[in-house]
Design a protein around this motif. Structure first.
Motif, PDB file in Angstrom:
ATOM      1  N   THR A 105      -8.907  -6.760   7.326  1.00 14.61           N
ATOM      2  CA  THR A 105      -9.043  -6.074   6.039  1.00 14.61           C
ATOM      3  C   THR A 105      -7.958  -5.026   5.836  1.00 14.61           C
ATOM      4  N   ALA A 106      -7.646  -4.845   4.566  1.00 17.28           N
ATOM      5  CA  ALA A 106      -6.775  -3.776   4.100  1.00 17.28           C
ATOM      6  C   ALA A 106      -7.406  -3.253   2.821  1.00 17.28           C
ATOM      7  N   THR A 107      -7.201  -1.977   2.544  1.00 12.95           N
ATOM      8  CA  THR A 107      -7.789  -1.360   1.356  1.00 12.95           C
ATOM      9  C   THR A 107      -6.713  -0.615   0.584  1.00 12.95           C
ATOM     10  N   THR A 108      -6.714  -0.808  -0.734  1.00 14.98           N
ATOM     11  CA  THR A 108      -5.787  -0.081  -1.593  1.00 14.98           C
ATOM     12  C   THR A 108      -6.561   0.882  -2.473  1.00 14.98           C
ATOM     13  N   GLN A 109      -6.090   2.115  -2.505  1.00 12.13           N
ATOM     14  CA  GLN A 109      -6.585   3.138  -3.422  1.00 12.13           C
ATOM     15  C   GLN A 109      -5.506   3.326  -4.474  1.00 12.13           C
ATOM     16  N   TRP A 110      -5.837   3.143  -5.755  1.00 14.97           N
ATOM     17  CA  TRP A 110      -4.851   3.233  -6.839  1.00 14.97           C
ATOM     18  C   TRP A 110      -5.312   4.273  -7.840  1.00 14.97           C
ATOM     19  N   LYS A 111      -4.377   5.068  -8.353  1.00 13.15           N
ATOM     20  CA  LYS A 111      -4.681   6.065  -9.386  1.00 13.15           C
ATOM     21  C   LYS A 111      -3.680   5.923 -10.513  1.00 13.15           C
ATOM     22  N   GLY A 112      -4.189   5.881 -11.744  1.00 10.47           N
ATOM     23  CA  GLY A 112      -3.329   5.826 -12.913  1.00 10.47           C
ATOM     24  C   GLY A 112      -3.067   4.416 -13.377  1.00 10.47           C
ATOM     25  N   ALA A 113      -2.254   4.344 -14.439  1.00 10.02           N
ATOM     26  CA  ALA A 113      -1.876   3.056 -15.015  1.00 10.02           C
ATOM     27  C   ALA A 113      -0.820   2.387 -14.134  1.00 10.02           C
ATOM     28  N   LEU A 114      -0.475   1.163 -14.457  1.00  7.09           N
ATOM     29  CA  LEU A 114       0.471   0.413 -13.639  1.00  7.09           C
ATOM     30  C   LEU A 114       1.829   1.099 -13.544  1.00  7.09           C
ATOM     31  N   LEU A 115       2.430   1.409 -14.671  1.00  6.87           N
ATOM     32  CA  LEU A 115       3.808   1.880 -14.666  1.00  6.87           C
ATOM     33  C   LEU A 115       3.989   3.286 -14.110  1.00  6.87           C
ATOM     34  N   ASP A 116       3.018   4.176 -14.340  1.00  7.33           N
ATOM     35  CA  ASP A 116       3.199   5.550 -13.845  1.00  7.33           C
ATOM     36  C   ASP A 116       2.197   5.920 -12.756  1.00  7.33           C
ATOM     37  N   GLY A 117       1.372   4.968 -12.359  1.00 10.57           N
ATOM     38  CA  GLY A 117       0.404   5.229 -11.301  1.00 10.57           C
ATOM     39  C   GLY A 117       1.001   4.970  -9.933  1.00 10.57           C
ATOM     40  N   SER A 118       0.178   5.205  -8.924  1.00  8.02           N
ATOM     41  CA  SER A 118       0.596   4.915  -7.555  1.00  8.02           C
ATOM     42  C   SER A 118      -0.641   4.797  -6.681  1.00  8.02           C
ATOM     43  N   GLY A 119      -0.416   4.360  -5.465  1.00  7.07           N
ATOM     44  CA  GLY A 119      -1.550   4.196  -4.570  1.00  7.07           C
ATOM     45  C   GLY A 119      -1.119   4.159  -3.128  1.00  7.07           C
ATOM     46  N   THR A 120      -2.106   3.883  -2.304  1.00  9.27           N
ATOM     47  CA  THR A 120      -1.860   3.694  -0.881  1.00  9.27           C
ATOM     48  C   THR A 120      -2.599   2.442  -0.436  1.00  9.27           C
ATOM     49  N   VAL A 121      -2.017   1.755   0.515  1.00  9.30           N
ATOM     50  CA  VAL A 121      -2.670   0.611   1.133  1.00  9.30           C
ATOM     51  C   VAL A 121      -2.807   0.924   2.617  1.00  9.30           C
ATOM     52  N   SER A 122      -4.036   0.791   3.112  1.00 11.20           N
ATOM     53  CA  SER A 122      -4.275   1.056   4.532  1.00 11.20           C
ATOM     54  C   SER A 122      -4.581  -0.260   5.237  1.00 11.20           C
ATOM     55  N   LEU A 123      -4.020  -0.403   6.420  1.00  7.14           N
ATOM     56  CA  LEU A 123      -4.294  -1.564   7.256  1.00  7.14           C
ATOM     57  C   LEU A 123      -5.518  -1.214   8.086  1.00  7.14           C
ATOM     58  N   ASP A 124      -6.675  -1.568   7.572  1.00  6.17           N
ATOM     59  CA  ASP A 124      -7.950  -1.111   8.122  1.00  6.17           C
ATOM     60  C   ASP A 124      -8.283  -1.692   9.492  1.00  6.17           C
ATOM     61  N   THR A 125      -8.077  -2.976   9.663  1.00  2.43           N
ATOM     62  CA  THR A 125      -8.489  -3.615  10.916  1.00  2.43           C
ATOM     63  C   THR A 125      -7.726  -3.049  12.101  1.00  2.43           C
ATOM     64  N   SER A 126      -6.422  -2.965  11.973  1.00  5.35           N
ATOM     65  CA  SER A 126      -5.609  -2.469  13.088  1.00  5.35           C
ATOM     66  C   SER A 126      -5.542  -0.950  13.128  1.00  5.35           C
ATOM     67  N   GLY A 127      -5.657  -0.328  11.971  1.00  6.74           N
ATOM     68  CA  GLY A 127      -5.536   1.122  11.900  1.00  6.74           C
ATOM     69  C   GLY A 127      -4.126   1.631  12.134  1.00  6.74           C
ATOM     70  N   VAL A 128      -3.140   0.757  12.015  1.00  2.00           N
ATOM     71  CA  VAL A 128      -1.773   1.174  12.336  1.00  2.00           C
ATOM     72  C   VAL A 128      -1.085   1.987  11.249  1.00  2.00           C
ATOM     73  N   GLY A 129      -1.681   2.056  10.067  1.00  2.00           N
ATOM     74  CA  GLY A 129      -1.021   2.890   9.075  1.00  2.00           C
ATOM     75  C   GLY A 129      -1.557   2.755   7.678  1.00  2.00           C
ATOM     76  N   THR A 130      -1.158   3.735   6.891  1.00  2.00           N
ATOM     77  CA  THR A 130      -1.408   3.768   5.457  1.00  2.00           C
ATOM     78  C   THR A 130      -0.051   3.918   4.791  1.00  2.00           C
ATOM     79  N   PHE A 131       0.189   3.112   3.763  1.00  2.00           N
ATOM     80  CA  PHE A 131       1.509   3.054   3.157  1.00  2.00           C
ATOM     81  C   PHE A 131       1.408   3.254   1.649  1.00  2.00           C
ATOM     82  N   GLU A 132       2.356   3.971   1.089  1.00  5.07           N
ATOM     83  CA  GLU A 132       2.389   4.215  -0.350  1.00  5.07           C
ATOM     84  C   GLU A 132       2.909   2.989  -1.083  1.00  5.07           C
ATOM     85  N   VAL A 133       2.336   2.735  -2.269  1.00 10.13           N
ATOM     86  CA  VAL A 133       2.770   1.650  -3.142  1.00 10.13           C
ATOM     87  C   VAL A 133       2.863   2.169  -4.569  1.00 10.13           C
ATOM     88  N   SER A 134       3.757   1.568  -5.339  1.00  8.67           N
ATOM     89  CA  SER A 134       3.882   1.914  -6.761  1.00  8.67           C
ATOM     90  C   SER A 134       4.599   0.775  -7.471  1.00  8.67           C
TER      91      SER A 134
END
Length: 141
Positions: A6-35
Protein backbone atom coordinates in the motif's frame (compact mmCIF):
# COMPACT_ATOMS: atom_id res chain seq x y z
CA UNK A 1 0.73 -16.68 -0.93
CA UNK A 2 -0.57 -13.34 -2.20
CA UNK A 3 0.87 -10.08 -0.94
CA UNK A 4 -0.63 -6.61 -0.88
CA UNK A 5 1.42 -3.42 -0.81
CA UNK A 6 0.00 0.00 0.00
CA UNK A 7 0.79 3.64 -0.58
CA UNK A 8 -1.29 6.62 0.50
CA UNK A 9 -1.56 10.06 -1.05
CA UNK A 10 -2.72 13.13 0.85
CA UNK A 11 -3.73 15.93 -1.57
CA UNK A 12 -4.74 19.52 -0.81
CA UNK A 13 -6.17 22.02 -3.28
CA UNK A 14 -7.06 21.91 -6.94
CA UNK A 15 -4.97 20.10 -9.54
CA UNK A 16 -2.97 23.00 -10.92
CA UNK A 17 -2.14 24.83 -7.68
CA UNK A 18 -2.52 22.01 -5.18
CA UNK A 19 0.05 19.58 -3.90
CA UNK A 20 0.35 16.45 -1.86
CA UNK A 21 2.48 13.73 -0.44
CA UNK A 22 2.63 10.05 -1.23
CA UNK A 23 3.83 7.68 1.48
CA UNK A 24 5.11 4.18 0.85
CA UNK A 25 3.15 2.60 3.67
CA UNK A 26 4.13 -1.05 3.46
CA UNK A 27 7.87 -0.50 3.50
CA UNK A 28 7.84 2.76 5.42
CA UNK A 29 10.85 3.93 3.45
CA UNK A 30 9.56 7.40 2.79
CA UNK A 31 7.04 10.08 2.07
CA UNK A 32 7.47 12.08 -1.12
CA UNK A 33 6.00 15.36 -2.34
CA UNK A 34 3.91 15.42 -5.53
CA UNK A 35 2.35 18.23 -7.55
CA UNK A 36 1.03 18.92 -11.03
CA UNK A 37 4.13 20.94 -12.02
CA UNK A 38 6.38 18.05 -10.90
CA UNK A 39 4.35 15.79 -13.17
CA UNK A 40 3.90 17.98 -16.24
CA UNK A 41 6.90 20.32 -16.05
CA UNK A 42 10.18 20.25 -14.05
CA UNK A 43 10.33 17.87 -11.05
CA UNK A 44 11.90 20.44 -8.69
CA UNK A 45 12.69 17.80 -6.09
CA UNK A 46 9.23 16.21 -6.16
CA UNK A 47 8.11 12.91 -7.65
CA UNK A 48 5.23 11.97 -9.95
CA UNK A 49 3.04 8.96 -10.62
CA UNK A 50 5.11 8.32 -13.75
CA UNK A 51 8.38 8.23 -11.81
CA UNK A 52 6.85 5.78 -9.35
CA UNK A 53 5.65 3.63 -12.26
CA UNK A 54 9.16 3.77 -13.74
CA UNK A 55 10.62 2.58 -10.43
CA UNK A 56 8.12 -0.27 -10.24
CA UNK A 57 8.66 -1.31 -13.84
CA UNK A 58 12.46 -1.21 -13.84
CA UNK A 59 12.69 -3.25 -10.65
CA UNK A 60 10.03 -5.79 -11.70
CA UNK A 61 11.61 -6.26 -15.13
CA UNK A 62 15.07 -6.74 -13.58
CA UNK A 63 13.72 -9.39 -11.21
CA UNK A 64 11.95 -11.21 -14.05
CA UNK A 65 15.04 -11.11 -16.25
CA UNK A 66 17.33 -12.31 -13.45
CA UNK A 67 14.91 -15.17 -12.73
CA UNK A 68 14.69 -16.20 -16.36
CA UNK A 69 18.45 -16.09 -16.88
CA UNK A 70 19.14 -18.07 -13.70
CA UNK A 71 16.47 -20.62 -14.64
CA UNK A 72 18.26 -21.16 -17.96
CA UNK A 73 21.54 -21.76 -16.12
CA UNK A 74 23.08 -18.32 -16.65
CA UNK A 75 22.52 -16.13 -13.60
CA UNK A 76 23.50 -12.51 -14.30
CA UNK A 77 26.50 -10.91 -12.65
CA UNK A 78 24.66 -7.59 -12.93
CA UNK A 79 21.71 -5.93 -14.62
CA UNK A 80 21.01 -2.22 -14.90
CA UNK A 81 17.53 -1.35 -16.08
CA UNK A 82 16.07 2.08 -16.76
CA UNK A 83 12.37 2.60 -17.40
CA UNK A 84 11.49 5.93 -19.02
CA UNK A 85 7.76 6.68 -18.68
CA UNK A 86 6.48 9.43 -20.99
CA UNK A 87 3.51 11.52 -19.83
CA UNK A 88 1.66 13.88 -22.16
CA UNK A 89 -0.74 16.26 -20.36
CA UNK A 90 -4.24 15.81 -21.74
CA UNK A 91 -3.33 12.43 -23.20
CA UNK A 92 -1.79 10.43 -20.36
CA UNK A 93 1.06 7.94 -20.37
CA UNK A 94 2.07 7.53 -24.00
CA UNK A 95 4.86 4.99 -23.68
CA UNK A 96 7.48 3.26 -21.59
CA UNK A 97 11.01 2.62 -22.83
CA UNK A 98 12.93 -0.11 -21.02
CA UNK A 99 16.70 -0.14 -21.43
CA UNK A 100 18.76 -2.92 -19.86
CA UNK A 101 22.47 -3.57 -19.78
CA UNK A 102 23.63 -6.88 -18.43
CA UNK A 103 26.74 -8.81 -17.58
CA UNK A 104 25.81 -12.44 -18.09
CA UNK A 105 28.63 -14.93 -18.65
CA UNK A 106 28.02 -17.78 -21.06
CA UNK A 107 25.31 -16.36 -23.32
CA UNK A 108 25.22 -14.55 -26.65
CA UNK A 109 23.73 -11.13 -27.32
CA UNK A 110 20.83 -12.87 -29.11
CA UNK A 111 20.13 -15.08 -26.09
CA UNK A 112 20.22 -12.02 -23.83
CA UNK A 113 17.77 -10.21 -26.12
CA UNK A 114 15.43 -13.22 -26.09
CA UNK A 115 15.56 -13.44 -22.30
CA UNK A 116 14.89 -9.69 -22.03
CA UNK A 117 11.89 -9.93 -24.40
CA UNK A 118 10.48 -12.80 -22.32
CA UNK A 119 10.96 -10.81 -19.10
CA UNK A 120 9.24 -7.78 -20.67
CA UNK A 121 6.26 -9.91 -21.70
CA UNK A 122 5.95 -11.72 -18.37
CA UNK A 123 6.92 -9.20 -15.69
CA UNK A 124 3.76 -8.50 -13.63
CA UNK A 125 4.17 -4.73 -14.00
CA UNK A 126 4.45 -5.05 -17.80
CA UNK A 127 1.25 -7.08 -17.74
CA UNK A 128 -0.49 -4.45 -15.59
CA UNK A 129 0.59 -1.76 -18.06
CA UNK A 130 -0.42 -3.76 -21.16
CA UNK A 131 -2.49 -0.86 -22.50
CA UNK A 132 0.70 1.16 -22.96
CA UNK A 133 3.32 0.78 -25.67
CA UNK A 134 6.44 -0.68 -24.06
CA UNK A 135 9.70 -0.74 -26.00
CA UNK A 136 12.89 -2.58 -25.07
CA UNK A 137 16.59 -2.10 -25.78
CA UNK A 138 18.84 -4.82 -24.37
CA UNK A 139 22.64 -4.74 -24.40
CA UNK A 140 24.92 -7.53 -23.24
CA UNK A 141 28.11 -6.05 -21.82
Amino acid sequence: MATTRTATTQWKGALLDGSGTVSLDTSGVGTFEVSWPSRAEAPNGKTSPEELIAAAHSSCFSMALAHGLAGAGNPPQSLQTTAAVTFQPGEGITGIALTVQGQVPGISAEQFQEAAETAKANCPVSKALAGTTITLRAELL
